[in-house]
Design a protein around this motif. Structure first.
Motif, PDB file in Angstrom:
ATOM      1  N   UNK A  74       0.825  -1.209   0.000  1.00 38.63           N
ATOM      2  CA  UNK A  74       0.000   0.000   0.000  1.00 38.63           C
ATOM      3  C   UNK A  74       0.856   1.256   0.000  1.00 38.63           C
ATOM      4  N   UNK A  75       1.941   1.225   0.770  1.00 40.26           N
ATOM      5  CA  UNK A  75       2.844   2.377   0.787  1.00 40.26           C
ATOM      6  C   UNK A  75       3.466   2.589  -0.597  1.00 40.26           C
ATOM      7  N   UNK A  76       3.847   1.463  -1.198  1.00 39.93           N
ATOM      8  CA  UNK A  76       4.424   1.577  -2.546  1.00 39.93           C
ATOM      9  C   UNK A  76       3.384   2.145  -3.508  1.00 39.93           C
ATOM     10  N   UNK A  77       2.146   1.656  -3.393  1.00 38.73           N
ATOM     11  CA  UNK A  77       1.082   2.173  -4.260  1.00 38.73           C
ATOM     12  C   UNK A  77       0.810   3.641  -3.985  1.00 38.73           C
ATOM     13  N   UNK A  78       0.823   3.991  -2.686  1.00 38.91           N
ATOM     14  CA  UNK A  78       0.605   5.384  -2.330  1.00 38.91           C
ATOM     15  C   UNK A  78       1.729   6.261  -2.911  1.00 38.91           C
ATOM     16  N   UNK A  79       2.939   5.765  -2.740  1.00 46.77           N
ATOM     17  CA  UNK A  79       4.080   6.514  -3.327  1.00 46.77           C
ATOM     18  C   UNK A  79       3.930   6.614  -4.848  1.00 46.77           C
ATOM     19  N   UNK A  80       3.526   5.475  -5.432  1.00 47.43           N
ATOM     20  CA  UNK A  80       3.362   5.480  -6.895  1.00 47.43           C
ATOM     21  C   UNK A  80       2.239   6.446  -7.295  1.00 47.43           C
ATOM     22  N   UNK A  81       1.144   6.392  -6.518  1.00 45.23           N
ATOM     23  CA  UNK A  81       0.047   7.325  -6.825  1.00 45.23           C
ATOM     24  C   UNK A  81       0.498   8.776  -6.661  1.00 45.23           C
ATOM     25  N   UNK A  82       1.247   9.039  -5.603  1.00 44.85           N
ATOM     26  CA  UNK A  82       1.741  10.391  -5.368  1.00 44.85           C
ATOM     27  C   UNK A  82       2.673  10.811  -6.519  1.00 44.85           C
ATOM     28  N   UNK A  83       3.569   9.919  -6.889  1.00 40.89           N
ATOM     29  CA  UNK A  83       4.462  10.223  -8.016  1.00 40.89           C
ATOM     30  C   UNK A  83       3.659  10.462  -9.309  1.00 40.89           C
ATOM     31  N   UNK A  84       2.642   9.613  -9.446  1.00 45.58           N
ATOM     32  CA  UNK A  84       1.804   9.752 -10.644  1.00 45.58           C
ATOM     33  C   UNK A  84       1.043  11.082 -10.625  1.00 45.58           C
ATOM     34  N   UNK A  85       0.562  11.448  -9.431  1.00 44.36           N
ATOM     35  CA  UNK A  85      -0.146  12.721  -9.313  1.00 44.36           C
ATOM     36  C   UNK A  85       0.789  13.887  -9.589  1.00 44.36           C
ATOM     37  N   UNK A  86       1.993  13.816  -9.079  1.00 39.81           N
ATOM     38  CA  UNK A  86       2.972  14.878  -9.355  1.00 39.81           C
ATOM     39  C   UNK A  86       3.282  14.951 -10.849  1.00 39.81           C
ATOM     40  N   UNK A  87       3.386  13.755 -11.418  1.00 41.51           N
ATOM     41  CA  UNK A  87       3.663  13.732 -12.859  1.00 41.51           C
ATOM     42  C   UNK A  87       2.496  14.330 -13.636  1.00 41.51           C
ATOM     43  N   UNK A  88       1.271  14.016 -13.219  1.00 39.03           N
ATOM     44  CA  UNK A  88       0.114  14.567 -13.899  1.00 39.03           C
ATOM     45  C   UNK A  88       0.076  16.092 -13.699  1.00 39.03           C
ATOM     46  N   UNK A  89       0.434  16.540 -12.481  1.00 38.01           N
ATOM     47  CA  UNK A  89       0.477  17.989 -12.251  1.00 38.01           C
ATOM     48  C   UNK A  89       1.506  18.647 -13.186  1.00 38.01           C
ATOM     49  N   UNK A  90       2.617  18.003 -13.294  1.00 42.71           N
ATOM     50  CA  UNK A  90       3.637  18.560 -14.179  1.00 42.71           C
ATOM     51  C   UNK A  90       3.146  18.565 -15.619  1.00 42.71           C
ATOM     52  N   UNK A  91       2.462  17.520 -15.994  1.00 46.89           N
ATOM     53  CA  UNK A  91       1.934  17.479 -17.365  1.00 46.89           C
ATOM     54  C   UNK A  91       0.893  18.584 -17.542  1.00 46.89           C
ATOM     55  N   UNK A  92       0.051  18.776 -16.528  1.00 42.89           N
ATOM     56  CA  UNK A  92      -0.967  19.819 -16.619  1.00 42.89           C
ATOM     57  C   UNK A  92      -0.300  21.192 -16.775  1.00 42.89           C
ATOM     58  N   UNK A  93       0.764  21.380 -16.006  1.00 42.27           N
ATOM     59  CA  UNK A  93       1.476  22.668 -16.093  1.00 42.27           C
ATOM     60  C   UNK A  93       2.025  22.852 -17.508  1.00 42.27           C
ATOM     61  N   UNK A  94       2.543  21.761 -18.000  1.00 43.67           N
ATOM     62  CA  UNK A  94       3.105  21.854 -19.340  1.00 43.67           C
ATOM     63  C   UNK A  94       2.002  22.065 -20.372  1.00 43.67           C
ATOM     64  N   UNK A  95       0.830  21.580 -20.152  1.00 50.80           N
ATOM     65  CA  UNK A  95      -0.274  21.741 -21.097  1.00 50.80           C
ATOM     66  C   UNK A  95      -1.065  23.032 -20.797  1.00 50.80           C
ATOM     67  N   UNK A  96      -0.674  23.795 -19.948  1.00 47.48           N
ATOM     68  CA  UNK A  96      -1.415  24.976 -19.559  1.00 47.48           C
ATOM     69  C   UNK A  96      -1.635  25.890 -20.780  1.00 47.48           C
ATOM     70  N   UNK A  97      -2.482  26.901 -20.727  1.00 44.64           N
ATOM     71  CA  UNK A  97      -2.897  27.710 -21.851  1.00 44.64           C
ATOM     72  C   UNK A  97      -1.751  28.401 -22.595  1.00 44.64           C
ATOM     73  N   UNK A  98      -0.759  28.529 -21.966  1.00 44.20           N
ATOM     74  CA  UNK A  98       0.350  29.124 -22.684  1.00 44.20           C
ATOM     75  C   UNK A  98       0.822  28.233 -23.799  1.00 44.20           C
ATOM     76  N   UNK A  99       0.463  26.953 -23.753  1.00 39.13           N
ATOM     77  CA  UNK A  99       0.938  26.069 -24.802  1.00 39.13           C
ATOM     78  C   UNK A  99       0.080  26.102 -25.954  1.00 39.13           C
TER      79      UNK A  99
END
Length: 166
Positions: A141-166
């Protein structure tokens, strides 16, 4: 001298003696009386003989009863001795049976203690396994939580990169 001798007795006749008829009557009465006494003696002798026979019978019966009583007493003593032997045997057998039951109970108690020890050992093993399994799942569960957190951070980064300026 018997009655007939008395009746046949004749006395010589003398001048101015007893009246012959009176003497004969008296002698006849006396003979009758003695004859009656003889019959009584015979009857009494017969009764005495009968009583003697009855006494013999009673003595035989008494002896038989005494013998039977002695046999009965001996039989009772034998029965008492046999009963005492049988009672001792029954008590000894009961003591032996009680000892067997007690040994079986001790063996059963030892078996129960062994079973309890085995169950405690199995429980301890189960707890260890369960604890390991739970800890493994927690780690997953901790590994999954870490993976989910990493995935969420990655999605946030992707969202930032896809932001309207793009």
């Amino acid at each position: 001298m018997d009655v007939q001798d008395l009746r046949d007795k004749e006395f010589p006749r003398r001048f101015r003696g007893y009246d012959a008829t009176e003497v004969e009557n008296f002698v006849n009465k006396l003979a009758d009386y003695i004859d009656g006494l003889h019959r009584e003696v015979d009857d009494t002798s017969r009764k005495l003989s009968d009583v003697s026979e009855e006494l013999k019978d009673y003595r035989v019966r008494e002896k038989t009863l005494e013998d039977n009583l002695a046999q009965t007493r001996q039989l009772a003593e034998d029965m008492k001795a046999n009963s005492e032997k049988e009672a001792k045997f029954i008590v000894a057998e009961a003591e032996l049976q009680a000892e067997k039951i007690l040994n079986q109970a001790h063996n059963r108690l030892a078996q129960i203690h062994d079973d309890i020890s085995e169950l405690k050992r199995q429980r301890a093993q189960f707890e260890v396994r369960l604890r390991s399994l739970v800890e493994a799942h927690l780690k997953l569960l901790e590994v999954e939580t870490d993976r989910d957190r990493d995935l969420a951070e990655l999605e946030d980064k992707i969202k930032i990169l896809r932001s309207p300026s793009s």
